[in-house]
Scaffold this motif. Structure first.
Motif, PDB file in Angstrom:
ATOM      1  N   THR A 187      -4.690 -83.107  38.065  1.00 45.30           N
ATOM      2  CA  THR A 187      -4.471 -83.173  36.618  1.00 45.30           C
ATOM      3  C   THR A 187      -3.166 -83.899  36.299  1.00 45.30           C
ATOM      4  O   THR A 187      -2.655 -83.807  35.184  1.00 45.30           O
ATOM      5  N   ASP A 188      -2.632 -84.630  37.276  1.00 45.61           N
ATOM      6  CA  ASP A 188      -1.388 -85.362  37.026  1.00 45.61           C
ATOM      7  C   ASP A 188      -1.546 -86.862  37.242  1.00 45.61           C
ATOM      8  O   ASP A 188      -0.585 -87.576  37.474  1.00 45.61           O
ATOM      9  N   ASP A 217      -4.233 -78.529  30.896  1.00 42.88           N
ATOM     10  CA  ASP A 217      -4.217 -79.682  31.800  1.00 42.88           C
ATOM     11  C   ASP A 217      -5.614 -79.997  32.326  1.00 42.88           C
ATOM     12  O   ASP A 217      -6.019 -81.166  32.392  1.00 42.88           O
TER      13      ASP A 217
END
Length: 291
Positions: free
Chosen positions: A109-110, A182
């Motif tokens: 999720t980054d 997220d």
């Protein structure tokens, strides 16, 4: 073969396609619900008071599950997102009959773009892409798709709460859970992996291909990935900032296999207990060697 697989997936999608409408109806009845529909816990990072409706309301995504490790299995997944409330519905087939199949939503999720592995991920050349070999390609666990209770990465090895394939190797799963913001924002960067293979076709987990890379007390068949699938169209709508992960360096994400094993002996005892089952005769079906 392609036509046959397409026909099967079309049939599965017929069962899955009504999901967004049903989800929308449920949201209209109870828009502020925070508990999952089956009484389970929340995914990591989700607070009890966080409400739905913040992102991607009424959005649905399809995932086709393709075989890994020559499993012969395949399936279809529908993800329906209403704010931070995620409904997951899976129909798969060709799995090991009567056995539990660990399943997870993997990825980052980054901004890192993980993918499903191919045979080149088999670094030791033993013919099996193990979990340890697959994780650097498909990423760590974000959500454990258990049948009840906790869905965080801590439950990644909770095979006693994973779905069991029927006598024909078919598996149906549906659950609605709360996820972090997220996850809701990066749902198109995530994907689904189901574990559990049967290389010798004897319809049980045994030590025919050796011991699990996660725990030598378990057979490799029980933990090796069987199918993997990416969200369709993800590359069009979601451009990751970190590039495709190739296995070098530390895997981004909440838990690596080593960290999961370090969570405690109790978790592994639950896995072993779940796997030590017969089809109605109350004895282990896989523990003939290597225990």
């Amino acid at each position: 073969m392609i036509v046959k697989r397409t026909t099967r997936r079309t049939a599965r999608l017929t069962a899955l396609i009504a999901l967004p409408a049903a989800l929308a109806l449920a949201a209209a009845v109870s828009p502020s619900a925070t508990a999952d529909d089956h009484g389970g816990g929340q995914a990591a990072g989700q607070s009890a008071g966080q409400s739905a409706g913040q992102s991607g309301e009424g959005t649905a995504f399809q995932i086709d599950l393709d075989p890994l490790n020559d499993s012969g299995a395949n399936g279809t997944v529908m993800l329906s997102l209403d704010g931070t409330r995620l409904t997951v519905k899976i129909e798969s087939e060709g799995l090991t009959p009567g056995q539990p199949h660990a399943q997870h939503i993997h990825g980052s999720t980054d901004g890192h773009d993980f993918r499903c592995p191919d045979a080149s991920a088999d670094k030791d050349g033993d013919g099996i892409v193990t979990t340890s070999e697959g994780v650097p390609i498909y990423g760590d666990i974000n959500i454990s798709l258990t049948t009840e209770g906790d869905t965080s990465p801590d439950s990644g090895l909770a095979v006693d709460r994973m779905p069991v394939a029927d006598k024909d190797g078919k598996l149906s799963y549906e659950r609605t859970i709360n996820v972090s913001q997220d996850v809701a924002d990066h749902i198109k960067d995530l994907h689904v992996v189901q574990h559990g293979i049967d290389p010798n076709g004897n319809k049980e987990y045994d030590f025919g291909v050796g011991k699990s890379d996660l725990d030598p007390k378990l057979p490799q068949e029980a933990t090796a990935p069987a199918v993997c699938g990416l969200v369709e169209g993800a590359a069009v709508g979601s451009i990751p900032v970190g590039g495709v992960e190739t296995g070098g360096g530390t895997v981004a994400g909440p838990r690596t296999p080593a960290a999961l094993l370090g969570a405690g002996a109790a978790g592994m005892a639950a896995v072993a207990g779940a796997l030590v089952r017969s089809r109605g005769r109350g004895r282990a079906r896989y523990g003939r060697s290597g225990a």
